[in-house]
Motif scaffolding. Sequence first.
Motif, PDB file in Angstrom:
ATOM      1  N   VAL A  87       5.189 -44.304  10.440  1.00  0.00           N
ATOM      2  CA  VAL A  87       4.752 -43.461  11.557  1.00  0.00           C
ATOM      3  C   VAL A  87       5.881 -42.554  12.029  1.00  0.00           C
ATOM      4  CG1 VAL A  87       3.935 -43.509  13.933  1.00  0.00           C
ATOM      5  CG2 VAL A  87       2.980 -45.090  12.267  1.00  0.00           C
ATOM      6  N   SER A  88       7.109 -43.065  12.084  1.00  0.00           N
ATOM      7  CA  SER A  88       8.244 -42.227  12.471  1.00  0.00           C
ATOM      8  C   SER A  88       8.498 -41.125  11.450  1.00  0.00           C
ATOM      9  CB  SER A  88       9.492 -43.094  12.642  1.00  0.00           C
ATOM     10  OG  SER A  88       9.295 -44.071  13.648  1.00  0.00           O
ATOM     11  N   ILE A  89       8.286 -41.424  10.157  1.00  0.00           N
ATOM     12  CA  ILE A  89       8.422 -40.393   9.122  1.00  0.00           C
ATOM     13  C   ILE A  89       7.357 -39.319   9.309  1.00  0.00           C
ATOM     14  CG2 ILE A  89       8.174 -39.979   6.643  1.00  0.00           C
ATOM     15  CD1 ILE A  89       9.522 -42.662   6.156  1.00  0.00           C
ATOM     16  N   MET A  90       6.127 -39.730   9.623  1.00  0.00           N
ATOM     17  CA  MET A  90       5.067 -38.761   9.888  1.00  0.00           C
ATOM     18  C   MET A  90       5.462 -37.810  11.016  1.00  0.00           C
ATOM     19  SD  MET A  90       1.587 -41.032   9.748  1.00  0.00           S
ATOM     20  CE  MET A  90       0.905 -41.678   8.238  1.00  0.00           C
ATOM     21  N   GLN A  91       5.943 -38.392  12.112  1.00  0.00           N
ATOM     22  CA  GLN A  91       6.316 -37.565  13.257  1.00  0.00           C
ATOM     23  C   GLN A  91       7.466 -36.629  12.915  1.00  0.00           C
ATOM     24  OE1 GLN A  91       7.268 -39.834  16.737  1.00  0.00           O
ATOM     25  NE2 GLN A  91       8.323 -38.139  17.729  1.00  0.00           N
ATOM     26  N   ASP A  92       8.496 -37.131  12.232  1.00  0.00           N
ATOM     27  CA  ASP A  92       9.658 -36.301  11.911  1.00  0.00           C
ATOM     28  C   ASP A  92       9.273 -35.140  11.002  1.00  0.00           C
ATOM     29  OD1 ASP A  92      12.747 -36.033  11.763  1.00  0.00           O
ATOM     30  OD2 ASP A  92      12.129 -36.091   9.662  1.00  0.00           O
ATOM     31  N   PHE A  93       8.423 -35.417   9.994  1.00  0.00           N
ATOM     32  CA  PHE A  93       8.064 -34.345   9.069  1.00  0.00           C
ATOM     33  C   PHE A  93       7.158 -33.311   9.728  1.00  0.00           C
ATOM     34  CE2 PHE A  93       5.384 -32.559   5.684  1.00  0.00           C
ATOM     35  CZ  PHE A  93       6.382 -32.016   4.876  1.00  0.00           C
ATOM     36  N   LEU A  94       6.218 -33.746  10.572  1.00  0.00           N
ATOM     37  CA  LEU A  94       5.347 -32.791  11.249  1.00  0.00           C
ATOM     38  C   LEU A  94       6.127 -31.906  12.217  1.00  0.00           C
ATOM     39  CD1 LEU A  94       2.150 -34.933  11.974  1.00  0.00           C
ATOM     40  CD2 LEU A  94       2.384 -33.049  10.347  1.00  0.00           C
ATOM     41  N   VAL A  95       7.115 -32.475  12.885  1.00  0.00           N
ATOM     42  CA  VAL A  95       7.939 -31.669  13.807  1.00  0.00           C
ATOM     43  C   VAL A  95       8.709 -30.608  13.039  1.00  0.00           C
ATOM     44  CG1 VAL A  95       9.928 -31.756  15.349  1.00  0.00           C
ATOM     45  CG2 VAL A  95       8.117 -33.454  15.581  1.00  0.00           C
ATOM     46  N   SER A  96       9.350 -30.991  11.918  1.00  0.00           N
ATOM     47  CA  SER A  96      10.099 -30.011  11.129  1.00  0.00           C
ATOM     48  C   SER A  96       9.180 -28.998  10.463  1.00  0.00           C
ATOM     49  CB  SER A  96      10.931 -30.737  10.072  1.00  0.00           C
ATOM     50  OG  SER A  96      10.099 -31.487   9.204  1.00  0.00           O
ATOM     51  N   LEU A  97       7.980 -29.441  10.049  1.00  0.00           N
ATOM     52  CA  LEU A  97       7.045 -28.513   9.410  1.00  0.00           C
ATOM     53  C   LEU A  97       6.475 -27.526  10.421  1.00  0.00           C
ATOM     54  CD1 LEU A  97       5.849 -28.032   6.585  1.00  0.00           C
ATOM     55  CD2 LEU A  97       3.900 -29.441   7.254  1.00  0.00           C
ATOM     56  N   LYS A  98       6.292 -27.963  11.658  1.00  0.00           N
ATOM     57  CA  LYS A  98       5.794 -27.060  12.698  1.00  0.00           C
ATOM     58  C   LYS A  98       6.819 -25.977  13.014  1.00  0.00           C
ATOM     59  CE  LYS A  98       2.964 -25.740  15.984  1.00  0.00           C
ATOM     60  NZ  LYS A  98       1.645 -25.115  15.697  1.00  0.00           N
ATOM     61  N   LYS A  99       8.103 -26.304  12.960  1.00  0.00           N
ATOM     62  CA  LYS A  99       9.141 -25.290  13.184  1.00  0.00           C
ATOM     63  C   LYS A  99       9.139 -24.265  12.057  1.00  0.00           C
ATOM     64  CE  LYS A  99      12.217 -28.417  15.720  1.00  0.00           C
ATOM     65  NZ  LYS A  99      13.544 -29.090  15.706  1.00  0.00           N
ATOM     66  N   GLU A 100       8.890 -24.725  10.845  1.00  0.00           N
ATOM     67  CA  GLU A 100       8.879 -23.813   9.705  1.00  0.00           C
ATOM     68  C   GLU A 100       7.582 -23.017   9.638  1.00  0.00           C
ATOM     69  OE1 GLU A 100       9.352 -24.054   4.818  1.00  0.00           O
ATOM     70  OE2 GLU A 100       9.700 -25.801   6.082  1.00  0.00           O
ATOM     71  N   MET A 101       6.473 -23.620  10.062  1.00  0.00           N
ATOM     72  CA  MET A 101       5.167 -22.958  10.046  1.00  0.00           C
ATOM     73  C   MET A 101       4.593 -22.962  11.475  1.00  0.00           C
ATOM     74  SD  MET A 101       3.528 -24.769   6.656  1.00  0.00           S
ATOM     75  CE  MET A 101       1.913 -24.076   7.027  1.00  0.00           C
ATOM     76  N   PRO A 102       4.963 -22.004  12.306  1.00  0.00           N
ATOM     77  CA  PRO A 102       4.460 -22.003  13.693  1.00  0.00           C
ATOM     78  C   PRO A 102       2.944 -21.876  13.775  1.00  0.00           C
ATOM     79  CG  PRO A 102       6.334 -20.510  13.439  1.00  0.00           C
ATOM     80  CD  PRO A 102       5.926 -20.912  12.067  1.00  0.00           C
ATOM     81  N   GLU A 103       2.321 -21.297  12.744  1.00  0.00           N
ATOM     82  CA  GLU A 103       0.869 -21.113  12.787  1.00  0.00           C
ATOM     83  C   GLU A 103       0.103 -22.359  12.324  1.00  0.00           C
ATOM     84  OE1 GLU A 103       2.421 -19.659   8.803  1.00  0.00           O
ATOM     85  OE2 GLU A 103       3.003 -19.584  10.916  1.00  0.00           O
ATOM     86  N   LEU A 104       0.809 -23.445  11.998  1.00  0.00           N
ATOM     87  CA  LEU A 104       0.160 -24.656  11.524  1.00  0.00           C
ATOM     88  C   LEU A 104      -0.670 -25.283  12.650  1.00  0.00           C
ATOM     89  CD1 LEU A 104      -0.193 -26.780   9.297  1.00  0.00           C
ATOM     90  CD2 LEU A 104       1.866 -27.918  10.151  1.00  0.00           C
ATOM     91  N   GLU A 105      -1.930 -25.601  12.338  1.00  0.00           N
ATOM     92  CA  GLU A 105      -2.848 -26.150  13.337  1.00  0.00           C
ATOM     93  C   GLU A 105      -3.377 -27.525  12.966  1.00  0.00           C
ATOM     94  OE1 GLU A 105      -5.975 -23.367  13.820  1.00  0.00           O
ATOM     95  OE2 GLU A 105      -4.698 -21.771  14.644  1.00  0.00           O
ATOM     96  N   ARG A 106      -3.711 -27.742  11.699  1.00  0.00           N
ATOM     97  CA  ARG A 106      -4.341 -28.992  11.299  1.00  0.00           C
ATOM     98  C   ARG A 106      -3.606 -29.607  10.111  1.00  0.00           C
ATOM     99  NH1 ARG A 106     -10.595 -28.037  10.317  1.00  0.00           N
ATOM    100  NH2 ARG A 106      -9.707 -26.615   8.745  1.00  0.00           N
ATOM    101  N   ALA A 107      -3.636 -30.946  10.072  1.00  0.00           N
ATOM    102  CA  ALA A 107      -3.011 -31.695   8.979  1.00  0.00           C
ATOM    103  C   ALA A 107      -3.977 -32.762   8.500  1.00  0.00           C
ATOM    104  CB  ALA A 107      -1.696 -32.328   9.423  1.00  0.00           C
ATOM    105  N   PHE A 108      -4.010 -32.959   7.192  1.00  0.00           N
ATOM    106  CA  PHE A 108      -4.848 -33.971   6.553  1.00  0.00           C
ATOM    107  C   PHE A 108      -3.932 -34.891   5.740  1.00  0.00           C
ATOM    108  CE2 PHE A 108      -7.190 -30.086   7.105  1.00  0.00           C
ATOM    109  CZ  PHE A 108      -8.433 -30.475   7.584  1.00  0.00           C
ATOM    110  N   TYR A 109      -4.158 -36.176   5.852  1.00  0.00           N
ATOM    111  CA  TYR A 109      -3.321 -37.146   5.153  1.00  0.00           C
ATOM    112  C   TYR A 109      -4.100 -37.783   4.001  1.00  0.00           C
ATOM    113  CZ  TYR A 109       0.597 -37.205   8.414  1.00  0.00           C
ATOM    114  OH  TYR A 109       1.706 -36.867   9.138  1.00  0.00           O
ATOM    115  N   LYS A 110      -3.379 -38.045   2.912  1.00  0.00           N
ATOM    116  CA  LYS A 110      -3.901 -38.806   1.775  1.00  0.00           C
ATOM    117  C   LYS A 110      -2.828 -39.795   1.351  1.00  0.00           C
ATOM    118  CE  LYS A 110      -5.910 -38.535  -2.848  1.00  0.00           C
ATOM    119  NZ  LYS A 110      -5.044 -39.640  -3.357  1.00  0.00           N
ATOM    120  N   GLN A 111      -3.185 -41.064   1.327  1.00  0.00           N
ATOM    121  CA  GLN A 111      -2.219 -42.125   1.060  1.00  0.00           C
ATOM    122  C   GLN A 111      -2.851 -43.166   0.154  1.00  0.00           C
ATOM    123  OE1 GLN A 111      -1.815 -43.151   5.155  1.00  0.00           O
ATOM    124  NE2 GLN A 111      -0.104 -41.782   5.542  1.00  0.00           N
TER     125      GLN A 111
END
Length: 623
Positions: A136-160
């Motif tokens: 869960v902490s990895i999910m949060q860290d990656f989404l935060v960094s990805l949001k900085k790189e892609m400000p227009e990002l709105e939705r995320a889908f997970y596959k595990q």
Amino acid sequence: MSCSFLNIVLSILESECSSAVCNEEQKSDMLHAVKQARNNIMSWKAHQLRSVHQDQAKCSVLAKMKSKCDVLLVQDWAMKFMPRKFREPQSDWFAKRGLPWHITVAIRKSEEGEQFESQTFVHVFQNCLQDSAVVVSIMQDFLVSLKKEMPELERAFYKQDNAGCYHSGYTIVSAKFAGDIAGVGVERNDFSDPQGGKGICDRQAATIKGDIGRYVNEGNDVTTAIQLKTAIESGPGSCAKASYVTFNPSSTRHVKWDGISLLNNFKYEENGIREWRAFNVGPGKLLPWSQFEGVLQVPETLEVVDPPSQKLSTKPSFKKVRHRHVNKKSASDPNAASDANSREQEDDDDGENVQASPLFPCPEEGCIKAYSRFVSLQAHLDTGKHKRLPEQETLYDEAKRGYASKLMDEGSRIFTVQLHCEEQNSQCFSPLTMGWALKTITKKTRFTQKQNEFLKQQFEIGEQSGRKADPNEVSKMMRSSRDELGARRFLPEEVLTGQQITGFFSRLAAKKRLPPSTVNREESDEETTREDDRASQEQVIQSEICAQVTREVSLQHPIVSSSGYNICELMRMGKKKLMSLSVDMLRSICDELGVDVSDITQRRKNPFISRLSKLVGECGCTS
């Protein structure tokens, strides 16, 4: 109609075994083997259907993704990296501790909306537990960094996949909270069927390991997490970003969710989480958010010790999944270029490829697609759709399809004929019940006292001789084991599998390592299952190694027959114990141990016992 042939064949085999001319023991063995084969075939058939059906979840997400606004995140733990040195003495090769590293692959559509782009990010740890809190902490860290790189990002889908750290209540529920903290709405979380094939994370891990191997061959060492991060980013083209992070959880997280192992698809809604056992089958069941109140907490933040290298900031983070190569001829000839583009477009379609002599067929079972370039095959595996056709079509099937097409084209009127089958095979043509391929939980059966005593005896023999008993060999021994009167000791239904014996041996070995005060502590079913799964893999590896080195010619203590009798122990207990065995049992033991008893014609026990006592005299236990 063709699907029912399998049931017909199995029913015929079962009836033939029932009417076979043999003794009752052989007949019961054959019927039990047919029953096990039927269950295994149906389980494999259900697994194949679930794997193909669950793969549609990824295809549906990729089809409805919007350019730059949506992203598909595929996560997986790579196998722990064993530290390597450029010049390594043999003493450093032993007792290594692997470095855990987690891979996240983000897939999005390009600005044109025609091609897919991917980015690989690796979280490297020096040491951590691969549990739900870390994920869960990895999910949060990656989404935060990805949001900085892609400000227009709105939705995320997970596959595990179905690892316990992903397929748990805390991870599924907290994924929504991790997205809210990052400012990204998490829409879905889909899981593949267990053993459903390799994914994009495994292919990226293979590429990264090749980069690490080249880095080591250049004269560098990779023994710490920081060195591993540097080796990952040193690859040609830097296929992945990496960061060295640490994680120190303050508390243990747990969310109770009954039957979560049977659920595979989750959708996050405003009122709660909607769950499915299979993708897009039925309306699903809605669980309100109020059900999880009081047990959820904000995900803890990873501590980034070494962020991604600054050299990677000048390079494009997302790379196209498909690379188009245009040769010199196509660059100068516009017609050739258009032909190349048409062939590339052909690869993207669902239709069958018409390329000449394709070199790279799709490794997915049942898929008929093949490509002339490896990069096209990788694109197909990462973001494409599999096209499955029957592996073999008989002339009878082709004739039936031709007959049906003639009826549809000419519109002629044919009298219908109703097929009748015999009463004993009437069930073979009945349709399958709804939900037959859904995953089920098999209840754990407790071992009987007779089974426990036999397994403990084999375990103790392995401890005394220094040669650990092979679970598969013990399973075969249970089939042939007999009592003092020569009767079968275990019925076919009581014979345990190698996996069951492996779990039992692992628990016995764990109890030996524990202090005496904790041996008698009761274990819950969940802890026992988790211990069995973890220890079974270790036991299988050890058994394979032991099976290769324990085949020795000389006798070793103790001398044990395939029936499970310890001859050394029986001889030590006195002649009365051996006299309790029948003459046929003594003869079979002598034949198995290589003792020549061909000159014994009388049905007396003393000659056989004397031969066995002479054999035990050669054993090391008497010296």
